[in-house]
Design a protein around this motif. Structure first.
Motif, PDB file in Angstrom:
ATOM      1  N   MET A  15       0.845  -1.192   0.000  1.00  0.00           N
ATOM      2  CA  MET A  15       0.000   0.000   0.000  1.00  0.00           C
ATOM      3  C   MET A  15       0.880   1.242   0.000  1.00  0.00           C
ATOM      4  O   MET A  15       1.887   1.302   0.706  1.00  0.00           O
ATOM      5  N   ARG A  16       0.482   2.212  -0.822  1.00  0.00           N
ATOM      6  CA  ARG A  16       1.236   3.464  -0.931  1.00  0.00           C
ATOM      7  C   ARG A  16       0.964   4.352   0.271  1.00  0.00           C
ATOM      8  O   ARG A  16      -0.009   4.146   0.998  1.00  0.00           O
ATOM      9  N   PRO A  17       1.801   5.355   0.455  1.00  0.00           N
ATOM     10  CA  PRO A  17       1.563   6.316   1.544  1.00  0.00           C
ATOM     11  C   PRO A  17       0.167   6.918   1.413  1.00  0.00           C
ATOM     12  O   PRO A  17      -0.292   7.225   0.315  1.00  0.00           O
ATOM     13  N   GLY A  18      -0.513   7.042   2.532  1.00  0.00           N
ATOM     14  CA  GLY A  18      -1.853   7.622   2.529  1.00  0.00           C
ATOM     15  C   GLY A  18      -2.965   6.620   2.280  1.00  0.00           C
ATOM     16  O   GLY A  18      -4.139   6.950   2.442  1.00  0.00           O
ATOM     17  N   GLU A  19      -2.629   5.408   1.871  1.00  0.00           N
ATOM     18  CA  GLU A  19      -3.638   4.383   1.601  1.00  0.00           C
ATOM     19  C   GLU A  19      -3.969   3.547   2.838  1.00  0.00           C
ATOM     20  O   GLU A  19      -4.841   2.691   2.768  1.00  0.00           O
ATOM     21  N   TRP A  20      -3.257   3.785   3.925  1.00  0.00           N
ATOM     22  CA  TRP A  20      -3.455   2.963   5.113  1.00  0.00           C
ATOM     23  C   TRP A  20      -3.259   3.786   6.382  1.00  0.00           C
ATOM     24  O   TRP A  20      -2.621   4.825   6.368  1.00  0.00           O
ATOM     25  N   THR A  21      -3.853   3.286   7.457  1.00  0.00           N
ATOM     26  CA  THR A  21      -3.644   3.836   8.796  1.00  0.00           C
ATOM     27  C   THR A  21      -3.218   2.673   9.690  1.00  0.00           C
ATOM     28  O   THR A  21      -3.311   1.504   9.280  1.00  0.00           O
TER      29      THR A  21
END
Length: 90
Positions: A15-21
């Motif tokens: 997952m790219r940056p910003g696609e996950w928490t």
């Protein structure tokens, strides 16, 4: 003893940056582990790897480590290790 090469079982994603928490990452790992366990894996056979990259992306891999032998007892040791050599006619 039956030597066999089990097909690897792995569920993975990047997952790219910003696609996950942190919360969604934890939920994803839990879901992947549940799917592998539902396939018949023992908890001790499930390997989880989460790699956090410097750019903020993350790689997740959950796999089932089945072992190398069909009749290998737990712990990896074989109970019948007797070797028989036919020396008749030698």
């Amino acid at each position: 003893m039956s030597l066999y090469q089990p097909e690897p079982v792995e569920i993975s994603t990047r997952m790219r940056p910003g696609e996950w928490t942190e919360s969604s990452l934890e939920e994803l790992v839990t879901t992947y582990r549940a799917k592998i366990l539902a396939m018949g894996a023992a908890v001790s056979e499930v390997l989880t790897e989460v790699v956090r990259n410097d750019d903020g992306s993350v790689s997740v891999s959950v796999s089932w480590n089945k072992g190398a032998y069909a009749d290998e007892p737990e712990g990896g040791a074989f109970t019948n290790t007797e070797s028989k050599v036919d020396t008749a006619g030698a």
